[in-house]
Design a protein around this motif. Structure first.
Motif, short mmCIF file in Angstrom:
data_model
loop_
_atom_site.label_atom_id
_atom_site.label_comp_id
_atom_site.label_asym_id
_atom_site.label_seq_id
_atom_site.Cartn_x
_atom_site.Cartn_y
_atom_site.Cartn_z
N LEU A 188 0.83 -1.22 0.00
CA LEU A 188 0.00 0.00 0.00
C LEU A 188 0.86 1.26 0.00
CD1 LEU A 188 -2.73 -1.14 2.55
CD2 LEU A 188 -3.08 -0.63 0.13
N MET A 189 2.17 1.09 -0.07
CA MET A 189 3.06 2.27 -0.09
C MET A 189 3.12 2.85 -1.50
SD MET A 189 4.54 3.07 2.82
CE MET A 189 6.15 3.80 2.48
N PRO A 190 3.11 4.18 -1.60
CA PRO A 190 3.18 4.78 -2.93
C PRO A 190 4.58 4.65 -3.52
CG PRO A 190 3.22 6.50 -1.24
CD PRO A 190 3.04 5.18 -0.52
N GLY A 191 4.64 4.30 -4.81
CA GLY A 191 5.91 4.38 -5.53
C GLY A 191 6.16 5.82 -5.91
N MET A 192 7.41 6.27 -5.83
CA MET A 192 7.70 7.69 -6.08
C MET A 192 8.58 7.82 -7.33
SD MET A 192 6.22 8.69 -3.28
CE MET A 192 6.71 10.38 -2.99
N LEU A 213 -2.04 -8.19 0.55
CA LEU A 213 -2.52 -7.96 1.91
C LEU A 213 -3.01 -6.52 2.07
CD1 LEU A 213 0.33 -9.67 3.97
CD2 LEU A 213 -1.98 -10.55 3.58
N GLY A 214 -4.09 -6.36 2.84
CA GLY A 214 -4.53 -5.02 3.21
C GLY A 214 -3.74 -4.55 4.42
N ASP A 215 -4.14 -3.41 4.94
CA ASP A 215 -3.46 -2.85 6.10
C ASP A 215 -4.17 -3.35 7.36
OD1 ASP A 215 -2.16 -1.37 8.01
OD2 ASP A 215 -2.17 0.47 6.82
N ALA A 216 -3.47 -4.19 8.13
CA ALA A 216 -4.10 -4.79 9.31
C ALA A 216 -4.27 -3.78 10.45
CB ALA A 216 -3.28 -5.98 9.79
N ALA A 217 -3.44 -2.73 10.45
CA ALA A 217 -3.50 -1.75 11.54
C ALA A 217 -3.33 -0.35 10.99
CB ALA A 217 -2.41 -2.06 12.56
N PRO A 218 -4.34 0.12 10.22
CA PRO A 218 -4.17 1.38 9.50
C PRO A 218 -4.02 2.62 10.38
CG PRO A 218 -6.42 0.58 9.32
CD PRO A 218 -5.63 -0.50 9.97
N ARG A 219 -4.41 2.50 11.65
CA ARG A 219 -4.29 3.68 12.50
C ARG A 219 -2.88 3.86 13.03
NH1 ARG A 219 -9.30 4.61 16.48
NH2 ARG A 219 -10.99 4.24 15.04
N MET A 220 -2.10 2.77 12.96
CA MET A 220 -0.75 2.85 13.50
C MET A 220 0.06 3.86 12.69
SD MET A 220 -0.23 0.31 15.87
CE MET A 220 1.36 -0.45 15.65
N ALA A 221 0.84 4.62 13.38
CA ALA A 221 1.69 5.58 12.70
C ALA A 221 2.69 4.82 11.83
CB ALA A 221 2.42 6.42 13.73
N ASN A 222 2.89 5.30 10.63
CA ASN A 222 3.86 4.71 9.72
C ASN A 222 4.73 5.85 9.21
OD1 ASN A 222 5.24 3.80 7.48
ND2 ASN A 222 3.55 2.56 6.71
N ALA A 271 7.43 6.12 7.54
CA ALA A 271 7.90 6.08 6.15
C ALA A 271 6.80 6.55 5.20
CB ALA A 271 8.35 4.67 5.78
N LEU A 272 5.57 6.14 5.50
CA LEU A 272 4.45 6.56 4.65
C LEU A 272 4.23 8.07 4.74
CD1 LEU A 272 2.00 6.08 2.83
CD2 LEU A 272 0.67 5.55 4.87
N TRP A 273 4.24 8.60 5.95
CA TRP A 273 3.99 10.04 6.10
C TRP A 273 5.10 10.86 5.45
CZ3 TRP A 273 -0.45 12.29 7.16
CH2 TRP A 273 -1.47 11.47 7.69
N GLN A 274 6.31 10.31 5.48
CA GLN A 274 7.42 11.00 4.82
C GLN A 274 7.20 11.01 3.31
OE1 GLN A 274 11.21 9.30 5.73
NE2 GLN A 274 12.35 11.06 4.96
N ALA A 275 6.77 9.86 2.75
CA ALA A 275 6.50 9.79 1.31
C ALA A 275 5.37 10.73 0.93
CB ALA A 275 6.16 8.35 0.92
N MET A 276 4.31 10.75 1.73
CA MET A 276 3.15 11.58 1.40
C MET A 276 3.49 13.07 1.46
SD MET A 276 -0.22 9.63 2.87
CE MET A 276 0.17 9.88 4.57
N ALA A 277 4.47 13.41 2.31
CA ALA A 277 4.82 14.83 2.48
C ALA A 277 5.39 15.42 1.19
CB ALA A 277 5.83 14.98 3.62
N SER A 278 5.96 14.57 0.31
CA SER A 278 6.55 15.12 -0.91
C SER A 278 5.53 15.18 -2.06
CB SER A 278 7.77 14.28 -1.33
OG SER A 278 7.35 13.15 -2.08
#
Ligand SMILES: [Zn+2]
Length: 285
Positions: free
Chosen positions: A38-42, A80-89, A91-98
């Motif tokens: 579910l991580m975005p490719g950049m 696989l889906g995200d089993a714990a989507p509320r958990m802080a990730n 790496a994901l937030w860093q990717a989304m920031a760009s």
């Protein structure tokens, strides 16, 4: 603009139900959103990376996201889906920031729907295997023929005002000093207004009136629709629900203004969250 809104894609929803047209979209011009799970490719500019349908595994389930200036866009359902989507990730937030706001909206919508598919491979009614339908905006059960639709879970998030002050809460486990608007899922049989009133009463013991709608935001962790509201309280005596919240306090306009500027008596919610937008709206009101 609120984070996760403003996608440039045309959802072309009339075409989803037309198998021939949908098949025609699976052409050489089609683009496949690059996802690692579910991580975005950049790409090299920090935007969303796209490939072609040739990049998808042969047996992949493909979701039709819509048209980007006429080009069909798809995303693959991950194993696989995200089993714990509320958990802080982080790496994901860093990717989304760009990502640009537009790319963030495309990613959020795509993430939400492919995650739903990955977690709904079996029928909730009979337990039979389900298969993707309508370009990915439906799943059908092969055994009992039930149709299942992607979830959007309404959550009210509300500013409660009394005597020119706002009620904000600190969730259990949040860092000291971080406060945000109270929030909670709308339950079956409730209107938005009733959901707001019930949540505030449950969490703070405060009765509210004159609930009004301000703005909404899709939140793809995994599929909430955050419905931002404002309400007035007649009194300010608080009885906190300690199972949900660590602290509830009333804040003045000066407190809110200072927090939004990065200082003052509390830490405001991050800019991506609708709570930040709601506080800005109230400050400027
Ligand atoms: Zn079934």
């Amino acid at each position: 603009m609120l984070a996760f809104t403003g996608s440039r894609l045309d959802r072309a929803d009339n075409d989803r139900a037309d198998p021939e047209r949908l098949a025609g979209y699976r052409n050489w011009r089609a683009r496949l959103l690059a996802l690692d799970g579910l991580m975005p490719g950049m790409d090299e500019t920090g935007g969303l990376a796209w490939g072609t349908l040739a990049d998808a595994p042969e047996d992949a389930e493909l979701v039709f996201l819509g048209l980007d200036s006429g080009k069909p866009c798809f995303a693959c359902v991950p194993q696989l889906g995200d089993a714990a989507p509320r958990m802080a990730n982080p790496a994901l937030w860093q990717a989304m920031a760009s990502l640009t706001p537009d790319d963030l909206a495309i990613y959020g919508g795509a993430r939400s729907i492919v995650d739903w598919h990955a977690r709904h491979r079996f029928c909730a009614q009979c337990g039979g295997a389900t298969r993707i339908a309508k370009g990915g905006w439906q799943r059908d059960c092969g055994r009992c023929n039930a149709s299942h639709f992607p979830r959007t879970d309404p959550v009210t998030i509300m500013l409660v005002e009394h005597d020119s002050r706002l009620m904000l809460g600190r969730g259990k486990g949040w860092p000291e000093g971080r406060f945000s608007a109270l929030a909670g899922f709308v339950e079956p049989g409730e209107s938005i207004e009733e959901g707001v009133a019930r949540e505030v009463l449950e969490e703070s013991g405060v009765k509210v009136r004159d609930v009004s709608y301000i703005a909404s935001q899709p939140w793809p962790f995994p599929s909430q629709l955050m419905i931002g509201c404002h309400a007035y309280a007649d009194a300010d005596a608080i009885t906190i629900d300690e199972t949900e919240l660590a602290e509830i306090r009333w804040f003045s306009r000066e407190d809110v203004t200072a927090a939004l500027a990065g200082g003052g008596t509390f830490v405001a919610p991050p800019a991506q969250a609708i709570a930040h937008h709601l506080l800005t709206w109230w400050r400027d009101r």
